[in-house]
Design a protein around this motif. Structure first.
Motif, PDB file in Angstrom:
ATOM      1  N   ALA A 148      -4.902  -1.404  -2.798  1.00 30.84           N
ATOM      2  CA  ALA A 148      -5.542  -0.160  -2.386  1.00 30.84           C
ATOM      3  C   ALA A 148      -4.503   0.939  -2.226  1.00 30.84           C
ATOM      4  O   ALA A 148      -3.307   0.680  -2.111  1.00 30.84           O
ATOM      5  N   LEU A 149      -4.993   2.160  -2.233  1.00 31.59           N
ATOM      6  CA  LEU A 149      -4.180   3.341  -1.969  1.00 31.59           C
ATOM      7  C   LEU A 149      -4.792   4.052  -0.774  1.00 31.59           C
ATOM      8  O   LEU A 149      -5.992   4.305  -0.746  1.00 31.59           O
TER       9      LEU A 149
ATOM     10  N   MET B 209       0.853  -1.185   0.000  1.00 22.27           N
ATOM     11  CA  MET B 209       0.000   0.000   0.000  1.00 22.27           C
ATOM     12  C   MET B 209       0.886   1.231   0.000  1.00 22.27           C
ATOM     13  O   MET B 209       1.920   1.254   0.650  1.00 22.27           O
ATOM     14  N   PHE B 210       0.529   2.277  -0.724  1.00 22.58           N
ATOM     15  CA  PHE B 210       1.373   3.463  -0.810  1.00 22.58           C
ATOM     16  C   PHE B 210       0.944   4.491   0.209  1.00 22.58           C
ATOM     17  O   PHE B 210      -0.228   4.682   0.436  1.00 22.58           O
TER      18      PHE B 210
ATOM     19  N   LEU C 170      -8.633   4.113  -1.364  1.00 21.04           N
ATOM     20  CA  LEU C 170      -9.098   3.822  -2.719  1.00 21.04           C
ATOM     21  C   LEU C 170      -8.799   2.350  -3.002  1.00 21.04           C
ATOM     22  O   LEU C 170      -7.640   1.955  -3.144  1.00 21.04           O
ATOM     23  N   ARG C 171      -9.835   1.535  -3.062  1.00 20.39           N
ATOM     24  CA  ARG C 171      -9.676   0.089  -3.274  1.00 20.39           C
ATOM     25  C   ARG C 171      -9.781  -0.226  -4.767  1.00 20.39           C
ATOM     26  O   ARG C 171     -10.688   0.240  -5.440  1.00 20.39           O
ATOM     27  N   TYR C 172      -8.860  -1.056  -5.248  1.00 21.04           N
ATOM     28  CA  TYR C 172      -8.795  -1.367  -6.671  1.00 21.04           C
ATOM     29  C   TYR C 172      -9.363  -2.754  -6.954  1.00 21.04           C
ATOM     30  O   TYR C 172      -9.219  -3.682  -6.158  1.00 21.04           O
TER      31      TYR C 172
ATOM     32  N   ASP D  96      -2.740  -0.032   8.221  1.00 23.07           N
ATOM     33  CA  ASP D  96      -2.861   0.401   6.835  1.00 23.07           C
ATOM     34  C   ASP D  96      -3.619  -0.650   6.054  1.00 23.07           C
ATOM     35  O   ASP D  96      -3.665  -1.822   6.437  1.00 23.07           O
ATOM     36  N   MET D  97      -4.206  -0.239   4.934  1.00 19.94           N
ATOM     37  CA  MET D  97      -5.047  -1.139   4.154  1.00 19.94           C
ATOM     38  C   MET D  97      -4.201  -2.008   3.235  1.00 19.94           C
ATOM     39  O   MET D  97      -3.671  -1.521   2.236  1.00 19.94           O
TER      40      MET D  97
END
Length: 384
Positions: A121-122, A1-2, A139-141, A100-101
């Motif tokens: 995710a971001l 995750m960034f 923001l989940r991708y 964190d996600m």
């Protein structure tokens, strides 16, 4: 995750006769390294912290704060983001730690009030980081179907890039074959989605960076370029960048080539990290055994118009160079070799960009396994 963290431009001046570096290892430690004036590299301390798999470090010189991303999560299990106060002797004191996600693999500080990336995710966080703080934005991708390569069964964001204006964040997604683009709301730090930059299926864009030309007496308009390397397709790509009235970005591909002698990578070899200093770009090449038993770094030369050509290849002085960093003076390159778990310090000519002799080499932690990307040395950073 960034992770994305607010950024204040303020450079600290080092007065010591030594330089500190920090390295993460998948053994769960952050290591403090010291390079003295005699080019002796040593481990001065280590701290068991940042989850089970510390994967990336970001240093904010203005506040002397180090941020560490934990890669031990996944799409359903949280990793962590930690912050540390950096003492002048290199010791670290934990300030905060928050969930964190997903599995965080990269972080960056940006000019909102927030900051992160990983898993699928971001996430962004408000700074300074507080323990157990919830993410400001997640923001989940998702992908409608897997990509053509085995590593593309899910989105795999691998880096976060800030554009030269500080107004856009880009996220190379190796799994989805695209670079995701976001416009930054500078008041709130909120990220607003723009159209993505799409790649050929199976490319797997991994890392990238921006370059902007300086104004010249020739009355030419400044040129902004985005350069990327793709792990799965093995290509280097150059895109000219336009800033649209819609508040988003447009990209025009100018070049695409394999950054390796003869224009072809050995079987199984992949580009990983991409860095730039002056008019030279450098890409690490894993699994090529170009200097057996060591892998390679390639040097590319940028022309004033932004186009790039291959220059030469040199040794990474270890196996699986996952990451490397260039010091601010442009005189030294620290190479983090993941599988051999060593940090190699190489001379660099700041005028020509040519990489020179190995001046220091140190094993940090236990060697990893080339077949296991969650073992060995994971990142390296200068304290600058």
């Amino acid at each position: 995750m960034f992770r994305y963290l607010p950024f204040i431009i303020s450079l600290a001046t080092a007065t010591n006769h030594y330089t500190n570096l920090y390295a993460t290892h998948y053994d769960g430690n952050i290591y403090t390294l010291s390079l003295d004036s005699g080019n002796s590299l040593s481990i001065t301390s280590s701290l068991k912290t940042c989850g089970d798999a510390p994967s990336w470090l970001t240093f904010d010189s203005s506040t002397r704060t180090l941020y560490c991303s934990d890669h031990s999560g996944n799409a359903t299990i949280n990793g962590s983001l930690s912050s540390y106060s950096v003492h002048h002797d290199g010791r670290l004191t934990e300030l905060a730690k928050t969930l964190d996600m997903g599995a965080a693999v990269h972080s960056i500080i940006y000019g909102g009030k927030h900051g992160t990336n990983g898993g699928s995710a971001l996430s962004t966080f408000r700074l300074p980081l507080s323990s157990d703080e919830e993410a400001l934005q997640v923001l989940r991708y998702q992908m409608s179907q897997p990509g053509p390569k085995s590593q593309q069964n899910a989105p795999h964001p691998h880096q976060v890039i800030l554009d030269p204006t500080g107004s856009f964040l880009l996220v190379p997604d190796l799994g989805a074959d695209k670079v995701r683009v976001y416009a930054i709301d500078h008041h709130s730090g909120h990220l607003n989605a723009c159209p993505s930059l799409n790649y050929t299926a199976g490319s797997g864009p991994r890392h990238g960076l921006f370059w902007k030309s300086k104004p010249s007496h020739l009355a030419q308009a400044p040129v902004t370029m985005l350069y990327t390397v793709s792990e799965l397709g093995g290509h280097f790509n150059a895109f000219s960048v336009s800033y649209l009235s819609s508040g988003c970005l447009a990209f025009q591909e100018e070049q695409s080539f394999v950054p390796y002698p003869g224009g072809q990578l050995p079987a199984g070899a992949t580009p990983a990290e991409l860095r730039m200093a002056g008019s030279s770009l450098y890409a690490s090449i894993r699994f090529d055994q170009g200097f057996a038993p060591n892998d390679s770094l390639v040097t590319l030369l940028r022309s004033p118009d932004g186009t790039v050509k291959f220059s030469e290849v040199s040794s990474s002085y270890g196996t699986v160079p996952r990451t490397f960093v260039i010091n601010k003076k442009g005189t030294l390159v620290a190479i983090g070799d993941q599988a051999s778990s060593n940090v190699a310090i190489v001379m660099r000519d700041p005028q020509s960009g040519k990489l020179g002799d190995l001046i220091a080499n140190l094993r940090v932690g236990e060697p990893g396994q080339a077949s296991n990307s969650s073992t060995g040395l994971s990142s390296i950073i200068w304290e600058e």
